[in-house]
Design an enzyme around this catalytic site. Structure first.
Site, PDB file in Angstrom:
ATOM      1  N   ASN A  48      50.501  42.429  57.390  1.00 18.51           N
ATOM      2  CA  ASN A  48      49.135  42.409  57.100  1.00 18.51           C
ATOM      3  C   ASN A  48      48.258  41.461  57.877  1.00 18.51           C
ATOM      4  OD1 ASN A  48      46.814  42.325  55.770  1.00 18.51           O
ATOM      5  ND2 ASN A  48      47.433  41.428  53.823  1.00 18.51           N
ATOM      6  N   ARG A  54      48.998  47.199  56.420  1.00 16.51           N
ATOM      7  CA  ARG A  54      47.819  47.437  55.490  1.00 16.51           C
ATOM      8  C   ARG A  54      46.794  47.462  56.429  1.00 16.51           C
ATOM      9  NH1 ARG A  54      44.473  42.464  53.043  1.00 16.51           N
ATOM     10  NH2 ARG A  54      42.950  43.729  51.812  1.00 16.51           N
ATOM     11  N   HIS A  87      41.303  46.951  47.109  1.00 17.84           N
ATOM     12  CA  HIS A  87      42.638  46.437  46.210  1.00 17.84           C
ATOM     13  C   HIS A  87      43.394  47.826  46.054  1.00 17.84           C
ATOM     14  CE1 HIS A  87      40.401  42.718  45.202  1.00 17.84           C
ATOM     15  NE2 HIS A  87      41.115  42.386  46.176  1.00 17.84           N
ATOM     16  N   GLY A 145      41.811  38.169  41.414  1.00 15.85           N
ATOM     17  CA  GLY A 145      42.287  37.076  42.364  1.00 15.85           C
ATOM     18  C   GLY A 145      41.264  36.394  42.913  1.00 15.85           C
ATOM     19  N   ARG A 158      32.128  35.244  46.066  1.00 12.34           N
ATOM     20  CA  ARG A 158      31.314  36.510  46.110  1.00 12.34           C
ATOM     21  C   ARG A 158      30.392  36.558  44.921  1.00 12.34           C
ATOM     22  NH1 ARG A 158      35.894  40.455  48.013  1.00 12.34           N
ATOM     23  NH2 ARG A 158      37.214  38.759  49.010  1.00 12.34           N
ATOM     24  N   ASP A 211      38.285  27.997  43.330  1.00 17.94           N
ATOM     25  CA  ASP A 211      39.558  27.987  42.905  1.00 17.94           C
ATOM     26  C   ASP A 211      39.417  27.951  41.292  1.00 17.94           C
ATOM     27  OD1 ASP A 211      42.394  27.272  41.652  1.00 17.94           O
ATOM     28  OD2 ASP A 211      42.926  27.325  43.729  1.00 17.94           O
ATOM     29  N   PHE A 212      39.909  28.877  40.582  1.00 20.04           N
ATOM     30  CA  PHE A 212      39.713  28.780  39.112  1.00 20.04           C
ATOM     31  C   PHE A 212      40.233  27.746  38.702  1.00 20.04           C
ATOM     32  CE2 PHE A 212      36.952  32.402  38.009  1.00 20.04           C
ATOM     33  CZ  PHE A 212      36.967  33.109  39.362  1.00 20.04           C
ATOM     34  N   GLU A 267      47.410  37.132  36.761  1.00 10.88           N
ATOM     35  CA  GLU A 267      48.940  36.702  36.393  1.00 10.88           C
ATOM     36  C   GLU A 267      49.254  35.412  35.641  1.00 10.88           C
ATOM     37  OE1 GLU A 267      51.049  37.239  40.117  1.00 10.88           O
ATOM     38  OE2 GLU A 267      49.904  39.238  40.578  1.00 10.88           O
ATOM     39  N   GLU A 310      51.735  44.327  46.747  1.00  4.46           N
ATOM     40  CA  GLU A 310      51.290  45.279  47.486  1.00  4.46           C
ATOM     41  C   GLU A 310      52.217  45.655  48.584  1.00  4.46           C
ATOM     42  OE1 GLU A 310      47.965  42.477  46.944  1.00  4.46           O
ATOM     43  OE2 GLU A 310      46.524  44.253  47.596  1.00  4.46           O
TER      44      GLU A 310
HETATM   45  P1  ADP Z   1      43.721  36.342  47.005  1.00  7.65           P
HETATM   46  O1  ADP Z   1      44.898  37.259  47.389  1.00  7.65           O
HETATM   47  O2  ADP Z   1      42.614  37.449  46.642  1.00  7.65           O
HETATM   48  O3  ADP Z   1      43.182  35.404  48.001  1.00  7.65           O
HETATM   49  P2  ADP Z   1      44.992  35.704  44.652  1.00  7.65           P
HETATM   50  O4  ADP Z   1      45.584  36.698  44.012  1.00  7.65           O
HETATM   51  O5  ADP Z   1      46.296  34.869  45.124  1.00  7.65           O
HETATM   52  O6  ADP Z   1      43.883  35.545  45.751  1.00  7.65           O
HETATM   53  O7  ADP Z   1      44.453  34.638  43.567  1.00  7.65           O
HETATM   54  C1  ADP Z   1      43.984  33.355  43.875  1.00  7.65           C
HETATM   55  C2  ADP Z   1      43.272  33.109  42.539  1.00  7.65           C
HETATM   56  O8  ADP Z   1      44.071  32.756  41.559  1.00  7.65           O
HETATM   57  C3  ADP Z   1      42.749  31.462  42.744  1.00  7.65           C
HETATM   58  O9  ADP Z   1      41.334  31.407  42.998  1.00  7.65           O
HETATM   59  C4  ADP Z   1      43.132  30.659  41.704  1.00  7.65           C
HETATM   60  O10 ADP Z   1      42.156  30.089  40.981  1.00  7.65           O
HETATM   61  C5  ADP Z   1      43.950  31.583  40.817  1.00  7.65           C
HETATM   62  N1  ADP Z   1      44.869  31.059  40.173  1.00  7.65           N
HETATM   63  C6  ADP Z   1      46.217  30.767  40.701  1.00  7.65           C
HETATM   64  N2  ADP Z   1      47.330  30.173  39.845  1.00  7.65           N
HETATM   65  C7  ADP Z   1      46.376  30.001  38.907  1.00  7.65           C
HETATM   66  C8  ADP Z   1      46.593  29.233  37.415  1.00  7.65           C
HETATM   67  N3  ADP Z   1      47.823  28.752  37.138  1.00  7.65           N
HETATM   68  N4  ADP Z   1      45.595  29.222  36.733  1.00  7.65           N
HETATM   69  C9  ADP Z   1      44.489  29.824  36.855  1.00  7.65           C
HETATM   70  N5  ADP Z   1      44.175  30.206  38.021  1.00  7.65           N
HETATM   71  C10 ADP Z   1      45.157  30.370  38.856  1.00  7.65           C
END
Ligand code: ADP
Length: 398
Positions: free
Chosen positions: A7, A92, A181, A211, A242, A284-285, A335, A385
């Site tokens: 990728n 990819r 995706h 994500g 975004r 980051d959430f 997840e 993926e």
């Molecule tokens: P990408 O591949 O698009 O970069 P991911 O699928 O890895 O993204 O997702 C990243 C997001 O998942 C981050 O914004 C993060 O906030 C969220 N995340 C990861 N672990 C947790 C968690 N334990 N609780 C809440 N959110 C989470």
């Protein structure tokens, strides 16, 4: 048969070597800062303690892939004795436009067609192709396959892919909805059907890939009917940075008010918006959730708005499909976001969704998380993926 999955981004690349006899990941890793000072390769192998790190100048993707292959075939940290053991490479590819509704062996003709799609993904497709070119030189004669993020969504009918714009913009420039995706939406669709003991063709599924980038798809009897991303991955849900759906009239308005040009407003919508822009805290959430717990009003609003958009799409897609049998959560937030999943599934009795709080209290595992009597099944499925790319590569290489 061993498949190398690549990728390639503009300055980074991720890889996995998968043994397709048992779909086992033999080793994997990440190269960052390709063509920039401080290039670094981080390689992992099951059973190997810690990560094997290579810090050497990597001027381009060819350099980076050479280092990847050295690590993969290394006597100590590698997973094969010789790189000749690699039977095929799966790449990819982000944008396949309307040319690719499924994966394809990367012949000269196919590569030319991918180049033609580059206008639609100027940051991604050229980077993906750099990886292809590098492999052609370093692994001559090894089959290479392209797996497209857009392919799964090519079954969308005109009514869901056409914008309400002058038709010549579609015929002249290909301006339509494509969706992204796709590899993830396809993987979780197949896995969900498997977990429910049915064929995808017998199910109406809503897949939520939440994500950093996030999209939802309505998969009607195994085929994508609609998805939330559009011409680019900006449309749809509110994301990390975004904005997702907005009134398009906002664009000229802020260009005038803030004195921004097209690139400036593009950057604002892609990099400075989403929950990051809404809160000024983080993309980051986890950080947003922490701030919300401390009572930060902007963080609370951002999470509420995020959940509201996901609920809105689920409702819309159930309406489009005349019902839904299963809702799937995947990707980082899907997840791991236990509270987020609970909030999204709250007040969905009208649809027949009943989440089981105990079953939902889990991260990153394949599991049905709805109650036994829930009419609509809710599933948590970690996306894969790379495995999907490897499976398609195996199929085409054969
Ligand atoms: P990408 O591949 O698009 O970069 P991911 O699928 O890895 O993204 O997702 C990243 C997001 O998942 C981050 O914004 C993060 O906030 C969220 N995340 C990861 N672990 C947790 C968690 N334990 N609780 C809440 N959110 C989470």
């Amino acid at each position: 048969m061993k498949v190398l999955v690549l990728n390639c981004g503009s300055s980074s690349l991720k890889y996995q070597l998968i043994d397709m006899n048992n779909e086992e990941v033999l080793c994997k890793g990440l190269v960052e800062r390709i063509g920039i000072e401080g290039s670094i390769l981080k390689h992992e192998k099951p059973g190997l303690e810690g990560k094997h790190i290579v810090e050497e100048a990597m001027n381009d993707h060819k350099d980076a892939i050479k280092h990847v292959l050295n690590a993969v075939a290394d006597a100590k940290v590698g997973a094969v004795k010789d790189m000749k053991e690699i039977d095929a490479v799966g790449h990819r590819i982000v944008h396949g436009g309307e040319k690719f509704a499924s994966s394809a062996v990367l012949t000269d003709e196919v590569i030319k067609a991918i180049e033609d799609c580059s206008a639609l993904a100027p940051l991604h497709n050229p980077a993906n192709l750099m990886g292809v070119e590098a492999c052609q030189t370093i692994l001559p004669g090894v089959v290479q396959v392209g797996v497209f993020d857009t392919a799964f969504h090519q079954t969308m009918p005109e009514k869901t892919f056409l914008y309400g714009l002058p038709h010549e913009l579609y015929t002249k420039y290909g301006i339509r909805r494509y969706g992204f995706h796709g590899t993830s939406h396809m993987y979780v669709t197949q896995r969900a059907a498997e977990m429910l003991g049915k064929a995808p063709e017998d199910l109406k599924i809503i897949t939520c890939h939440l994500g950093n980038g996030a999209s939802i798809a309505a998969v009607d009897h195994g085929k994508c009917l609609d998805t939330s991303m559009g011409l680019t991955p900006l449309e749809g849900l509110i994301m990390g940075t975004r904005c997702g759906d907005i009134d398009p009239a906002i664009i000229p308005f802020i260009m005038n008010k803030e004195g921004l040009d097209a690139d400036g407003v593009d950057k604002l919508m892609n990099k400075q918006s989403g929950v990051y822009g809404m809160t000024g805290i983080s993309s980051d959430f986890r950080d947003i959730e922490d701030a919300a717990k401390e009572g930060n009003k902007l963080a609370i609003n951002a999470l509420d708005a995020y959940v509201q958009r996901v609920k809105k799409y689920i409702g819309a897609y159930a309406a489009e499909m005349n019902g839904v049998d299963a809702i799937v959560f995947t990707a980082g937030l899907g997840e791991n976001g236990i509270g987020m999943r609970a909030d999204i599934c709250k007040d969905m009795e009208y649809l027949g969704v009943s989440l089981d709080a105990e079953k939902n209290d889990v991260r990153g595992k394949d599991r049905v998380i709805s109650t036994d009597d829930s009419k609509v099944k809710v599933l948590l499925i970690p996306t894969n993926e790379e495995l999907m790319i490897a499976r398609d590569t195996l199929r085409l290489a054969k």
